[in-house]
Design a protein around this motif. Sequence first.
Motif, mmCIF file in Angstrom:
data_model
loop_
_atom_site.group_PDB
_atom_site.id
_atom_site.type_symbol
_atom_site.label_atom_id
_atom_site.label_comp_id
_atom_site.label_asym_id
_atom_site.label_seq_id
_atom_site.Cartn_x
_atom_site.Cartn_y
_atom_site.Cartn_z
ATOM 1 N N ILE A 90 0.854 -1.189 0.000
ATOM 2 C CA ILE A 90 0.000 0.000 0.000
ATOM 3 C C ILE A 90 0.887 1.235 0.000
ATOM 4 C CG2 ILE A 90 -1.790 1.307 1.230
ATOM 5 C CD1 ILE A 90 -2.624 -1.312 2.596
ATOM 6 N N ASN A 91 0.604 2.160 -0.906
ATOM 7 C CA ASN A 91 1.329 3.422 -0.916
ATOM 8 C C ASN A 91 0.626 4.388 0.040
ATOM 9 O OD1 ASN A 91 2.496 5.938 -1.474
ATOM 10 N ND2 ASN A 91 2.869 5.414 -3.604
ATOM 11 N N PRO A 92 1.293 4.785 1.132
ATOM 12 C CA PRO A 92 0.640 5.660 2.108
ATOM 13 C C PRO A 92 0.730 7.141 1.785
ATOM 14 C CG PRO A 92 2.807 5.104 2.898
ATOM 15 C CD PRO A 92 2.638 4.387 1.565
ATOM 16 N N ASN A 93 1.537 7.501 0.805
ATOM 17 C CA ASN A 93 1.827 8.914 0.563
ATOM 18 C C ASN A 93 0.761 9.610 -0.274
ATOM 19 O OD1 ASN A 93 4.231 8.788 1.982
ATOM 20 N ND2 ASN A 93 5.452 8.311 0.168
ATOM 21 N N TYR A 119 -0.418 -3.566 -5.486
ATOM 22 C CA TYR A 119 0.190 -2.309 -5.051
ATOM 23 C C TYR A 119 -0.960 -1.318 -5.042
ATOM 24 C CZ TYR A 119 3.606 1.556 -4.852
ATOM 25 O OH TYR A 119 4.348 2.661 -4.468
ATOM 26 N N LEU A 120 -1.459 -1.011 -3.849
ATOM 27 C CA LEU A 120 -2.735 -0.338 -3.687
ATOM 28 C C LEU A 120 -2.589 1.166 -3.433
ATOM 29 C CD1 LEU A 120 -4.485 -3.024 -1.440
ATOM 30 C CD2 LEU A 120 -4.437 -2.867 -3.944
ATOM 31 N N TYR A 121 -3.569 1.888 -3.962
ATOM 32 C CA TYR A 121 -3.599 3.348 -3.891
ATOM 33 C C TYR A 121 -4.682 3.782 -2.909
ATOM 34 C CZ TYR A 121 -4.072 8.157 -5.775
ATOM 35 O OH TYR A 121 -4.120 9.516 -5.941
ATOM 36 N N ASP A 122 -4.291 4.523 -1.886
ATOM 37 C CA ASP A 122 -5.244 5.002 -0.882
ATOM 38 C C ASP A 122 -5.318 6.526 -0.972
ATOM 39 O OD1 ASP A 122 -6.913 5.385 1.260
ATOM 40 O OD2 ASP A 122 -5.485 4.720 2.781
ATOM 41 N N GLN A 123 -6.090 7.000 -1.940
ATOM 42 C CA GLN A 123 -6.156 8.439 -2.192
ATOM 43 C C GLN A 123 -6.634 9.218 -0.973
ATOM 44 O OE1 GLN A 123 -8.664 9.549 -5.505
ATOM 45 N NE2 GLN A 123 -7.770 11.579 -5.651
ATOM 46 N N SER A 124 -7.594 8.680 -0.245
ATOM 47 C CA SER A 124 -8.137 9.367 0.929
ATOM 48 C C SER A 124 -7.224 9.238 2.147
ATOM 49 C CB SER A 124 -9.514 8.794 1.278
ATOM 50 O OG SER A 124 -9.387 7.458 1.737
#
Length: 202
Positions: A90-93, A119-124
Amino acid sequence: MKKLILLFVVGLASLGARPVSDGYQVGDTVPDFKLKNVDGKMVSLADFSAAKGFIVIFDCNTCPMSRAYNSRIIALNKKYASQGFPVVLINPNSAEVVAEESFDAMQKHAKEHGYDFPYLYDQSQDVVRKFNPSNTPHTFVLNKTSDGLKVAYIGAIDNNSRDGAKADKHFVEEAVNELLAGKPVTVTKTKAIGCSVKWKNS
C-alpha cells in the motif's frame, strides 16, 4: 499572545492532517478494506480466500529505503504467497504532497519492478490512518484467526535497511515462519527505518 494563538491554530490544522491515534497494535483485529490496485481493479483482503494471513507493507515510489527493499519485498511474496501469506503493498503517501507518488507513477513503478502482487492506492489515506505507519517501508504481518485478522508483527523487514545481503535478522520471515508452524511470534515489534509518510496538508 497573537503568536500563541497562531501556533494553536497551526497545531489544530496539523491534527486534521495526521492520524490522532497510534494505529493498529500487535494483537489488534484488522477489518477488511478495499483499495484500487495498479491494474485498476478494486482489491480487498477477502479476495484472498485461501490466505492464512498477509504481509502488508506500506511502501512508495520515491524513498531511497523503499528502493533498497524492492527486491526483498518481491522475494517475500515469492517465498510466502504460495504458503498462504501473500504480500499486499500500500502506498501511504499523498500525491498532493509528492507528485511522484501518483497512481500513474505507481503503475509505472510496479511495471518496472515486475510486481506480481497488489500495489494499492489510498487516495483518501483513510486506511493508512488506521494502520498509521511511521515511514516507508513499514510492515504489518496479519494472521488469520477464528476471530478475524490479528496483527502479529509490526516493524522492519530486516535489520539492514541499505543492504539485504548484510542483514542477519529477518524479522518478517521469522514471524511468518513461526505463524506457519503454529507458534507465537517471538519478536512482535521492531523499529522501521525509512522515509516519513507524506500526509495531505502536512
